[in-house]
Write a protein that holds these residues in place. Sequence first.
Motif, PDB file in Angstrom:
ATOM      1  N   GLN A 239       0.821  -1.204   0.000  1.00  0.00           N
ATOM      2  CA  GLN A 239       0.000   0.000   0.000  1.00  0.00           C
ATOM      3  C   GLN A 239       0.860   1.260   0.000  1.00  0.00           C
ATOM      4  N   GLY A 240       1.937   1.264   0.774  1.00  0.00           N
ATOM      5  CA  GLY A 240       2.841   2.409   0.767  1.00  0.00           C
ATOM      6  C   GLY A 240       3.452   2.630  -0.605  1.00  0.00           C
ATOM      7  N   MET A 241       3.827   1.564  -1.283  1.00  0.00           N
ATOM      8  CA  MET A 241       4.350   1.685  -2.648  1.00  0.00           C
ATOM      9  C   MET A 241       3.289   2.265  -3.573  1.00  0.00           C
ATOM     10  N   LEU A 245       3.521   5.199  -6.354  1.00  0.00           N
ATOM     11  CA  LEU A 245       3.512   4.712  -7.730  1.00  0.00           C
ATOM     12  C   LEU A 245       2.226   5.053  -8.471  1.00  0.00           C
ATOM     13  N   PHE A 246       1.133   5.202  -7.742  1.00  0.00           N
ATOM     14  CA  PHE A 246      -0.129   5.525  -8.385  1.00  0.00           C
ATOM     15  C   PHE A 246      -0.047   6.834  -9.179  1.00  0.00           C
ATOM     16  N   LEU A 370       9.123   4.800   0.715  1.00  0.00           N
ATOM     17  CA  LEU A 370      10.547   4.956   0.455  1.00  0.00           C
ATOM     18  C   LEU A 370      11.014   3.943  -0.591  1.00  0.00           C
ATOM     19  N   ALA A 371      10.569   2.701  -0.465  1.00  0.00           N
ATOM     20  CA  ALA A 371      10.967   1.662  -1.414  1.00  0.00           C
ATOM     21  C   ALA A 371      10.518   1.997  -2.828  1.00  0.00           C
ATOM     22  N   SER A 383       7.815  -1.675 -13.851  1.00  0.00           N
ATOM     23  CA  SER A 383       8.470  -2.765 -13.132  1.00  0.00           C
ATOM     24  C   SER A 383       8.240  -2.643 -11.635  1.00  0.00           C
ATOM     25  N   ALA A 384       8.297  -1.427 -11.110  1.00  0.00           N
ATOM     26  CA  ALA A 384       8.049  -1.214  -9.683  1.00  0.00           C
ATOM     27  C   ALA A 384       6.605  -1.563  -9.327  1.00  0.00           C
TER      28      ALA A 384
END
Length: 433
Positions: A239-241, A245-246, A370-371, A383-384
């Motif tokens: 969810q943090g990613m 990324l969204f 952060l990731a 890719s992420a």
Amino acid sequence: MTVKGARASHPLREAPFARLWVSGLLTEIGKWVLQLALPLYVLALTHSPLVTSVVAMLGLLPSFVVAPLAGTLVDRFEQRRFLVAVGMGQAAMLTPLLWVRDAGDLWMIYLVAGSEAILTVAFESVKNVALSTFVDPEQLVGANAAISLNASLGRLVGSPLGGLLLSWAGLHTVLAFAAASFLIASALAWTIPRRATARPTAAENTGFWAGLGETLRTIRYVPTLRGTFICVALLSVAQGMFVVLFLLFVTDLLGGGDAQAGLLRGVQAVGGFLGTVTVGLLTRKLAAPRLLTVGVLTFAAVSAVTWNLSLTSLGFAVYAVLFAAAGVPAVWLAAAWLSLVQQSSPLPLRGRVMACVLGLSDGLQALGMLAAGLLTGVMGTLSALNVQAALLLAAGLLTFRTLPRRLAPAKAPEPASASIGVPGIGPAGRQAS
């Protein structure tokens, strides 16, 4: 009080739960108004994306640090009064922002953002413990689905409202609206009959560190809690990613802008409503452990399809449908893991266990943010995004592999002295194994 009855009515038809639900919805709206308006205000004040991101992170990290303490308080005080006190505290802590004038006053914004994060995890913990004490076990998943819908509705209403109020009337109007939301939520919580909530007396004399150790041992040695804890951890990183990324997905891969981003986030609330409606049908066939597996795997599949369809030239409407579809399993999985934590935690420790899960979730969401930033610099946005979908898949496979198909019937918790094998965990702590 436990809501009893032969008919299988929806928990929202019961007055205590309905009041708790509306109180939670008002709190979510106030929270999202602030989470949208405060970073925008800081960005206008400082013109610094870094400072703005610090404010956003302060909405997550403090709860990770203080969650065990919040859980201890939840387990020690009568739930209705605790809900009222937290709501009043959320309103009162907004007061320092009335004196913010320029960038030199940023410390007050940091203070308020961190304090609100701490109070939010306390409110969520006591709310989830309270509903588990007066909702029948067979209604618990449906009740948690309704509670989970609050987050979608709060974001749908609160986010645009926060931006509108800030641009049209300024920060003080934002603060007045948020404070009113918190205070009305407190007033509603006060109307919940006192007999509907409980205070677990067995935890009153447990010291903080002893209680924390017992909580961590409970999570470690109760298989259902351990599996759910790991699943929530993976979901939180994903969810943090997604939060980071969204935006890149919309701007870089779809070629959209702010309006398109707002629409895609908004239609998830439509899916959330459908998830709440359909969860009752699923629970007739699936117990909470399998509902969690189905919810996570469905969410992973929809996410993977959505991200990789960006390689085609499909119209924007297709992605709106997919984002709405993603909101359905999001409610299923949230309702399932909340029910698992509630049913598998001994009542005297339930507040601490719930607070630990929520605090861990907030901390790992920050790690996921952060990731995402690091991954996009190495492998690109698509890719992420696929790494994010892979985390969801891993969480679903884990729940299928480690969680039992059904939970054993709940048993009354016994004193720590009755524990066998693991200090501090009695048979009630082992009932979900």
